[in-house]
Motif scaffolding. Structure first.
Motif, PDB file in Angstrom:
ATOM      1  N   HIS A 100      -4.041 -19.072   6.853  1.00 11.32           N
ATOM      2  CA  HIS A 100      -4.710 -17.918   6.263  1.00 11.32           C
ATOM      3  C   HIS A 100      -3.679 -16.799   6.071  1.00 11.32           C
ATOM      4  CE1 HIS A 100      -8.630 -19.757   6.899  1.00 11.32           C
ATOM      5  NE2 HIS A 100      -8.259 -20.046   8.134  1.00 11.32           N
ATOM      6  N   PRO A 101      -3.405 -16.388   4.825  1.00 11.48           N
ATOM      7  CA  PRO A 101      -2.411 -15.347   4.581  1.00 11.48           C
ATOM      8  C   PRO A 101      -2.807 -14.016   5.237  1.00 11.48           C
ATOM      9  CG  PRO A 101      -2.987 -16.488   2.556  1.00 11.48           C
ATOM     10  CD  PRO A 101      -3.987 -16.906   3.579  1.00 11.48           C
ATOM     11  N   ILE A 102      -1.795 -13.278   5.668  1.00  7.50           N
ATOM     12  CA  ILE A 102      -1.995 -11.972   6.302  1.00  7.50           C
ATOM     13  C   ILE A 102      -1.351 -10.911   5.423  1.00  7.50           C
ATOM     14  CG2 ILE A 102      -1.533 -10.573   8.346  1.00  7.50           C
ATOM     15  CD1 ILE A 102      -1.264 -13.247   9.889  1.00  7.50           C
ATOM     16  N   LEU A 103      -2.125  -9.922   5.007  1.00  5.00           N
ATOM     17  CA  LEU A 103      -1.593  -8.864   4.139  1.00  5.00           C
ATOM     18  C   LEU A 103      -0.633  -7.976   4.926  1.00  5.00           C
ATOM     19  CD1 LEU A 103      -1.692  -7.496   1.339  1.00  5.00           C
ATOM     20  CD2 LEU A 103      -3.530  -6.046   2.223  1.00  5.00           C
ATOM     21  N   LYS A 104       0.591  -7.807   4.406  1.00  4.54           N
ATOM     22  CA  LYS A 104       1.592  -6.970   5.065  1.00  4.54           C
ATOM     23  C   LYS A 104       1.894  -5.699   4.290  1.00  4.54           C
ATOM     24  CE  LYS A 104       3.263  -7.834   8.315  1.00  4.54           C
ATOM     25  NZ  LYS A 104       2.782  -7.533   9.679  1.00  4.54           N
ATOM     26  N   ALA A 105       1.681  -5.707   2.986  1.00 11.80           N
ATOM     27  CA  ALA A 105       1.996  -4.510   2.200  1.00 11.80           C
ATOM     28  C   ALA A 105       1.232  -4.527   0.885  1.00 11.80           C
ATOM     29  CB  ALA A 105       3.496  -4.424   1.925  1.00 11.80           C
ATOM     30  N   VAL A 106       0.950  -3.325   0.381  1.00 12.14           N
ATOM     31  CA  VAL A 106       0.375  -3.137  -0.961  1.00 12.14           C
ATOM     32  C   VAL A 106       1.314  -2.199  -1.704  1.00 12.14           C
ATOM     33  CG1 VAL A 106      -1.589  -2.364  -2.326  1.00 12.14           C
ATOM     34  CG2 VAL A 106      -1.976  -3.391  -0.070  1.00 12.14           C
ATOM     35  N   ASN A 107       1.820  -2.635  -2.850  1.00 11.50           N
ATOM     36  CA  ASN A 107       2.801  -1.851  -3.596  1.00 11.50           C
ATOM     37  C   ASN A 107       2.284  -1.465  -4.979  1.00 11.50           C
ATOM     38  OD1 ASN A 107       4.571  -2.279  -1.455  1.00 11.50           O
ATOM     39  ND2 ASN A 107       5.470  -4.093  -2.401  1.00 11.50           N
ATOM     40  N   MET A 108       2.688  -0.274  -5.424  1.00  9.08           N
ATOM     41  CA  MET A 108       2.417   0.227  -6.780  1.00  9.08           C
ATOM     42  C   MET A 108       0.934   0.179  -7.135  1.00  9.08           C
ATOM     43  SD  MET A 108       5.685  -1.117  -8.985  1.00  9.08           S
ATOM     44  CE  MET A 108       5.226  -0.104 -10.380  1.00  9.08           C
ATOM     45  N   PHE A 109       0.107   0.671  -6.226  1.00 10.88           N
ATOM     46  CA  PHE A 109      -1.337   0.725  -6.480  1.00 10.88           C
ATOM     47  C   PHE A 109      -1.651   2.015  -7.236  1.00 10.88           C
ATOM     48  CE2 PHE A 109      -5.688   1.841  -5.560  1.00 10.88           C
ATOM     49  CZ  PHE A 109      -6.351   0.641  -5.725  1.00 10.88           C
ATOM     50  N   LYS A 110      -2.037   1.890  -8.503  1.00  7.75           N
ATOM     51  CA  LYS A 110      -2.304   3.064  -9.338  1.00  7.75           C
ATOM     52  C   LYS A 110      -3.493   2.802 -10.251  1.00  7.75           C
ATOM     53  CE  LYS A 110      -0.201   6.086 -12.838  1.00  7.75           C
ATOM     54  NZ  LYS A 110      -0.646   7.341 -12.207  1.00  7.75           N
ATOM     55  N   PHE A 111      -4.337   3.820 -10.392  1.00  9.31           N
ATOM     56  CA  PHE A 111      -5.471   3.717 -11.315  1.00  9.31           C
ATOM     57  C   PHE A 111      -5.064   4.236 -12.688  1.00  9.31           C
ATOM     58  CE2 PHE A 111      -7.920   3.441  -7.393  1.00  9.31           C
ATOM     59  CZ  PHE A 111      -8.843   2.469  -7.734  1.00  9.31           C
ATOM     60  N   TRP A 112      -5.317   3.409 -13.696  1.00 11.52           N
ATOM     61  CA  TRP A 112      -5.039   3.813 -15.084  1.00 11.52           C
ATOM     62  C   TRP A 112      -6.297   4.312 -15.780  1.00 11.52           C
ATOM     63  CZ3 TRP A 112      -0.048   4.152 -15.855  1.00 11.52           C
ATOM     64  CH2 TRP A 112       0.812   3.340 -15.108  1.00 11.52           C
ATOM     65  N   GLY A 113      -7.452   4.112 -15.166  1.00 15.46           N
ATOM     66  CA  GLY A 113      -8.705   4.577 -15.743  1.00 15.46           C
ATOM     67  C   GLY A 113      -9.833   4.349 -14.759  1.00 15.46           C
ATOM     68  N   PRO A 114     -10.983   4.985 -14.969  1.00 13.94           N
ATOM     69  CA  PRO A 114     -12.109   4.860 -14.041  1.00 13.94           C
ATOM     70  C   PRO A 114     -12.997   3.665 -14.359  1.00 13.94           C
ATOM     71  CG  PRO A 114     -12.653   6.450 -15.733  1.00 13.94           C
ATOM     72  CD  PRO A 114     -11.265   5.965 -16.042  1.00 13.94           C
TER      73      PRO A 114
END
Length: 308
Positions: free
Chosen positions: A227-241
């Protein structure tokens, strides 16, 4: 702050008990619930300062240092570090507390940007943040530098993408045991319902992050027998709602593997009813998620090479 009697007026403190419903197969807190809690606490701090509804604009690269287990307590401290004209930087510190030993460890430190959304779409100019301590002054100064780096980061990345497309220089893996990334493609569709949105009908950023984590985890799992384990989230950006009633389509695929880790890219597109029929998606978000995988002894597992 409690001992000195001073507390930042724009700080929010949130505690959550880790229950079995929040945990994954290993009995550890899932990244999805944690991302939702982080976004909710940070949004509360932003709205406390703005005095109006706020929406998630972006989140800086998030690193997860510790895992929380069932029975432990997650403490989330958020504070507005600096207010710009219509946006704010909110600092997020997550710790895990063991109720039996009282030991506390840092899970993650992150920075998020929120945009004020006044009712009716009128103009707004946020008031400055009240600085009470030396730490407040330091974070206030660093916030402008982080903002400059954020804006430059996007421009540099877009330039690299354009140059890569012009050159047509694509990486190819010649290893015969390499796994095709096509095998890791996962698509999921979610309907945005009222519990997934704020009082103005905008989808919670943390909910979208949680859905992204789920589809990315499935994609990564196709390369490992664990089961993969999340270690990082990169470049999370909203371009619209996106809004209540929208259909959100998540597409995840492995971009590359690095021996003991894997990067999964996720793209999110939104459709209202009319757009759904006409197949006219709105690209609202993208992010890159990094996973590890462990065996029963807690040792890192290697990932196979992939062929794009």
């Amino acid at each position: 702050a409690a001992r000195s009697g001073q507390r930042s007026p724009m700080a929010v403190y949130m505690c959550r008990a880790v229950l079995p419903a929040h945990a994954g197969p290993r009995g550890e807190l899932g990244a999805g619930p944690l991302l939702r809690w982080m976004d909710a606490a940070a949004c509360l701090a932003a709205e406390k300062h703005a005095g109006m509804s706020c929406v998630t604009a972006s989140m800086d690269d998030i690193q997860f240092e510790e895992a929380a287990r069932v029975g432990q307590i997650i403490a989330i401290r958020t504070k507005v570090n600096r207010a710009f004209k219509t946006s704010m930087e909110v600092g997020i510190k997550v710790t895990v507390q063991d109720v039996l030993t009282s030991a506390e460890k840092i899970v993650s430190v992150a920075y998020a940007t929120y945009v004020a959304k006044p009712v009716g779409g009128g103009k707004v100019e946020l008031k400055p943040v009240q600085l009470l301590s030396a730490e407040d002054h330091l974070e206030h100064s660093l916030a402008i530098e982080r903002r400059r780096i954020r804006l430059g980061y996007v421009q540099v990345f877009q330039k690299l993408m354009q140059e890569s497309n012009k050159e047509g220089d694509f990486y190819t893996c010649e290893e015969k045991d390499a796994v095709s990334t096509e095998h890791t493609h996962v698509q999921s569709t979610e309907l945005v319902l009222p519990p997934h949105a704020n009082h103005h009908g905008n989808t919670f950023g943390g909910q979208i992050m949680a859905w992204m984590q789920t589809v990315a985890s499935i994609s990564a799992s196709r390369l490992c027998r664990s089961h993969p384990i999340l270690k990082a989230v990169n470049m999370f950006k909203f371009w619209g709602p996106s809004f209540v009633g929208d259909r959100l389509v998540f597409n995840a695929i492995v971009n590359n593997t690095f021996h003991n880790s894997v990067e999964v890219g996720v793209r999110v597109e939104a459709y209202n009813c009319e757009e759904w029929i006409k197949d006219q998606p709105r690209h609202i978000n993208s992010a890159f998620l990094i996973f590890n995988a462990l065996n029963d002894k807690g040792e890192l597992l290697p990932f196979p090479r992939v062929k794009p």
